[in-house]
Design a protein around this motif. Structure first.
Motif, PDB file in Angstrom:
ATOM      1  N   ARG A 115       0.822  -1.200   0.000  1.00 19.81           N
ATOM      2  CA  ARG A 115       0.000   0.000   0.000  1.00 19.81           C
ATOM      3  C   ARG A 115       0.862   1.258   0.000  1.00 19.81           C
ATOM      4  N   VAL A 116       1.920   1.259   0.818  1.00 22.47           N
ATOM      5  CA  VAL A 116       2.817   2.416   0.869  1.00 22.47           C
ATOM      6  C   VAL A 116       3.483   2.627  -0.490  1.00 22.47           C
ATOM      7  N   ALA A 117       3.945   1.540  -1.113  1.00 23.19           N
ATOM      8  CA  ALA A 117       4.598   1.656  -2.413  1.00 23.19           C
ATOM      9  C   ALA A 117       3.641   2.209  -3.470  1.00 23.19           C
ATOM     10  N   THR A 118       2.401   1.738  -3.445  1.00 19.14           N
ATOM     11  CA  THR A 118       1.420   2.210  -4.433  1.00 19.14           C
ATOM     12  C   THR A 118       1.112   3.685  -4.249  1.00 19.14           C
ATOM     13  N   ARG A 119       0.913   4.105  -3.004  1.00 15.95           N
ATOM     14  CA  ARG A 119       0.549   5.498  -2.741  1.00 15.95           C
ATOM     15  C   ARG A 119       1.702   6.443  -3.090  1.00 15.95           C
ATOM     16  N   LEU A 120       2.929   6.056  -2.750  1.00 15.48           N
ATOM     17  CA  LEU A 120       4.062   6.929  -3.042  1.00 15.48           C
ATOM     18  C   LEU A 120       4.294   7.043  -4.541  1.00 15.48           C
ATOM     19  N   LYS A 121       4.138   5.938  -5.258  1.00 17.42           N
ATOM     20  CA  LYS A 121       4.315   5.997  -6.706  1.00 17.42           C
ATOM     21  C   LYS A 121       3.195   6.805  -7.364  1.00 17.42           C
ATOM     22  N   ASP A 122       1.976   6.648  -6.875  1.00 15.09           N
ATOM     23  CA  ASP A 122       0.873   7.477  -7.386  1.00 15.09           C
ATOM     24  C   ASP A 122       1.121   8.955  -7.114  1.00 15.09           C
ATOM     25  N   SER A 123       1.734   9.250  -5.966  1.00 15.74           N
ATOM     26  CA  SER A 123       2.042  10.642  -5.648  1.00 15.74           C
ATOM     27  C   SER A 123       3.047  11.214  -6.644  1.00 15.74           C
ATOM     28  N   GLN A 124       4.064  10.427  -6.969  1.00 15.75           N
ATOM     29  CA  GLN A 124       5.046  10.895  -7.941  1.00 15.75           C
ATOM     30  C   GLN A 124       4.427  11.086  -9.324  1.00 15.75           C
ATOM     31  N   ASN A 125       3.501  10.204  -9.681  1.00 13.54           N
ATOM     32  CA  ASN A 125       2.902  10.279 -11.009  1.00 13.54           C
ATOM     33  C   ASN A 125       1.851  11.379 -11.119  1.00 13.54           C
ATOM     34  N   THR A 126       1.300  11.828  -9.988  1.00 15.74           N
ATOM     35  CA  THR A 126       0.196  12.790 -10.015  1.00 15.74           C
ATOM     36  C   THR A 126       0.658  14.212  -9.777  1.00 15.74           C
ATOM     37  N   TYR A 127       1.467  14.426  -8.737  1.00 18.90           N
ATOM     38  CA  TYR A 127       1.808  15.769  -8.324  1.00 18.90           C
ATOM     39  C   TYR A 127       3.012  16.318  -9.101  1.00 18.90           C
ATOM     40  N   ALA A 128       3.006  17.645  -9.253  1.00 17.51           N
ATOM     41  CA  ALA A 128       4.187  18.355  -9.747  1.00 17.51           C
ATOM     42  C   ALA A 128       4.985  18.786  -8.524  1.00 17.51           C
ATOM     43  N   MET A 129       5.791  17.875  -8.002  1.00 17.48           N
ATOM     44  CA  MET A 129       6.451  18.090  -6.713  1.00 17.48           C
ATOM     45  C   MET A 129       7.729  18.905  -6.876  1.00 17.48           C
ATOM     46  N   LEU A 130       7.875  19.836  -5.971  1.00 21.55           N
ATOM     47  CA  LEU A 130       9.072  20.664  -5.905  1.00 21.55           C
ATOM     48  C   LEU A 130       9.416  20.852  -4.434  1.00 21.55           C
ATOM     49  N   THR A 131      10.712  20.898  -4.122  1.00 17.50           N
ATOM     50  CA  THR A 131      11.164  20.992  -2.733  1.00 17.50           C
ATOM     51  C   THR A 131      11.992  22.250  -2.544  1.00 17.50           C
ATOM     52  N   THR A 132      11.696  22.975  -1.481  1.00 19.94           N
ATOM     53  CA  THR A 132      12.486  24.134  -1.095  1.00 19.94           C
ATOM     54  C   THR A 132      13.087  23.895   0.287  1.00 19.94           C
ATOM     55  N   PHE A 133      14.261  24.456   0.538  1.00 19.55           N
ATOM     56  CA  PHE A 133      15.009  24.162   1.766  1.00 19.55           C
ATOM     57  C   PHE A 133      15.299  25.450   2.547  1.00 19.55           C
ATOM     58  N   ASN A 134      15.569  25.242   3.826  1.00 17.32           N
ATOM     59  CA  ASN A 134      16.016  26.317   4.690  1.00 17.32           C
ATOM     60  C   ASN A 134      16.706  25.681   5.881  1.00 17.32           C
ATOM     61  N   GLU A 135      17.333  26.477   6.704  1.00 20.15           N
ATOM     62  CA  GLU A 135      17.968  25.970   7.915  1.00 20.15           C
ATOM     63  C   GLU A 135      17.470  26.752   9.119  1.00 20.15           C
ATOM     64  N   VAL A 136      17.367  26.052  10.232  1.00 19.23           N
ATOM     65  CA  VAL A 136      16.776  26.624  11.438  1.00 19.23           C
ATOM     66  C   VAL A 136      17.797  26.554  12.564  1.00 19.23           C
ATOM     67  N   ASP A 137      17.955  27.658  13.269  1.00 21.56           N
ATOM     68  CA  ASP A 137      18.796  27.696  14.462  1.00 21.56           C
ATOM     69  C   ASP A 137      17.950  27.222  15.641  1.00 21.56           C
ATOM     70  N   MET A 138      18.329  26.103  16.229  1.00 22.08           N
ATOM     71  CA  MET A 138      17.529  25.469  17.275  1.00 22.08           C
ATOM     72  C   MET A 138      17.898  25.941  18.677  1.00 22.08           C
ATOM     73  N   THR A 139      18.698  26.967  18.801  1.00 18.51           N
ATOM     74  CA  THR A 139      19.199  27.375  20.113  1.00 18.51           C
ATOM     75  C   THR A 139      18.068  27.740  21.074  1.00 18.51           C
ATOM     76  N   ASN A 140      17.163  28.611  20.663  1.00 23.21           N
ATOM     77  CA  ASN A 140      16.127  29.095  21.586  1.00 23.21           C
ATOM     78  C   ASN A 140      15.117  27.998  21.931  1.00 23.21           C
TER      79      ASN A 140
END
Length: 459
Positions: free
Chosen positions: A241-266
């Motif tokens: 089920r996990v394999a099917t859903r993840l592959k369907d997600s790749q085939n359906t969505y126009a996926m793009l990833t953006t990144f950032n970094e977080v200072d965890m001090t506070n």
């Protein structure tokens, strides 16, 4: 008299019941059929029923009936959910002969989403299993037969059950005597065998057949490992089920990833300062997940498009926030949901996450607790992941990826200092969410985590 005979002949069923009161059917037959010299019927009712025409209304009386004594109970597959029609019988928790109590699990059914227990309907002893491990079962399928009257003293474990194939002592003695007689009756055969040593010598001296030398592989041909060093096992239904859903997600969505970094001090300082008081008051530990969940809620409230979803040619905006938390289990990835998380405080979030994660690991989580969800958070940092691009969990539109905290040199107020830093990633559906909204959303999470006071002041 004639009218009475006519009524009896027209009603053969009544005639059958009348026969029961007569000791001899012979006398009765003479009353009905006068003038017949030889007795038509014997003293058995079966003969009378055989004399009648062979049609169904007379043959019904010879049908046998069987009724149970109510001692046996059947364990069946329970209802597994609205969207689940079948499952795989993964394993038996008991064995034939084991004593079980009411509602005690005896087997586990593995479905596409969760693992469901099959419980015993009555207290007793497992008499036998009807299904086998690996069978595809549906709700209502019989799994086992439970004997309610069997006690623990009379129950027999599988190792103690007498084998039906084992011969009885009397049969062993008879076979032994028979073999002795056969040995005595065949002395000539033994002598004949001893008189033919030449034949045995010829057989022993038969030249050995040498196996052909395998052809040497050329340098260009790959040398694969032997098949004996490989194992083939069926894929679990959850993994399918996990394999099917993840592959369907790749085939359906126009996926793009953006990144950032977080200072965890506070955030880490906040947890360090109040962890003891938080534990004393709420009975649970203060973790980092609650801070990221509250930051995600703040971002979803500021940018509702991230909480929306495409449905055909429409966009559905959700006025509620249900955050899914990705949890890795030995059987696969599951995503329990925190309902109306915008109405929860830090303590409620921590308690709910701990409860759902524990139930997911034990395999006792229900389908309702994983259905829905408008946004997902995946914390790969607990496994040591430094950076990743998470895949969207359908039918949502975005997922936040957390990673491990690493002390790195950063520039603060013009000085290079070591700080605990975490990379965060937001994968979003570019069909619905533009890069501008995605960057603003991730920036909002960064601001709230680096300065939790924004939540108090609603900034």
């Amino acid at each position: 008299m004639a009218s009475s005979i006519t009524r009896i002949v027209r009603r053969p069923v009544a005639t059958l019941f009348m026969l029961k009161s007569y000791g001899h059917a012979r006398n009765f037959s003479r009353c009905i059929y006068p003038g017949i010299a030889a007795p038509v019927f014997s003293n058995s009712r079966r003969t009378f029923s055989g004399f009648l025409p062979k049609i169904s209304q007379y043959q019904l009386w010879s049908r046998s009936f069987s009724s149970g004594n109510g001692d046996l109970a059947e364990a069946v597959v329970p209802f597994m959910g609205e969207s689940i029609t079948d499952g795989t019988l993964a394993t038996f928790l008991k064995k034939p002969g084991d004593k079980v109590a009411v509602d005690e699990p005896i087997a586990q059914i593995e479905t596409d989403k969760v693992t469901i227990d099959v419980v015993s309907p009555e207290a007793g002893v497992i008499e036998k299993f009807v299904a086998k491990e690996g069978d595809i079962v549906t709700p209502g399928t019989k799994i086992a037969v439970i004997s309610k009257s069997a006690s623990s003293d009379t129950s027999v474990t599988p190792s103690e059950k007498p084998s039906q194939d084992d011969p009885k002592p009397a049969a062993l003695e008879a076979d032994k005597a028979k073999s002795n007689v056969e040995i005595k009756e065949k002395p000539a055969v033994v002598a004949e065998i001893k008189e033919k040593p030449a034949v045995e010598a010829e057989i022993k001296e038969k030249p050995k057949v040498t196996s052909p030398t395998p052809a040497k592989l050329s340098a260009s041909e790959p040398q694969l490992p032997p098949k004996e060093r490989e194992r083939r096992v069926p894929m679990p239904r959850i993994r399918k089920r996990v394999a099917t859903r993840l592959k369907d997600s790749q085939n359906t969505y126009a996926m793009l990833t953006t990144f950032n970094e977080v200072d965890m001090t506070n955030l880490m300082k906040l947890r360090s300062d109040y962890k003891d008081a938080f534990l004393d008051k709420h009975g649970t530990k203060l973790g980092l997940m609650s801070g990221f969940v509250k930051a995600a809620v703040s971002g979803l409230q500021h940018l509702p498009i991230v909480n929306a979803v495409i449905d055909g040619e429409d966009i559905i905006y959700r006025d509620y926030i249900d955050v899914s938390i990705a949890v890795g289990t030995p059987k696969g990835l599951v995503v329990p949901v925190l309902r109306d998380v915008d109405k929860m405080n830090f303590a409620d979030i921590e308690k709910t996450i701990n409860t759902l994660a524990k139930r997911a690991s034990e395999g006792t989580i229900s389908i309702d607790e994983m259905a829905g969800g408008t946004f997902t958070i995946s914390n790969g940092g607990v496994y040591g992941s430094l950076l990743s691009t998470p895949i969207i969990n359908p039918p949502q539109s975005a997922i936040l990826g957390m990673h491990s905290i690493v002390s790195r040199p950063v520039v603060v107020n013009g000085q290079v200092v070591p700080r605990p830093m975490m990379y965060v990633a937001l994968t979003y559906d570019h069909r619905l969410i533009d890069g501008r909204e995605a960057v603003f959303f991730l920036r909002r999470i960064k601001d709230v985590v680096e300065d939790p006071r924004r939540l108090l002041l609603d900034l």
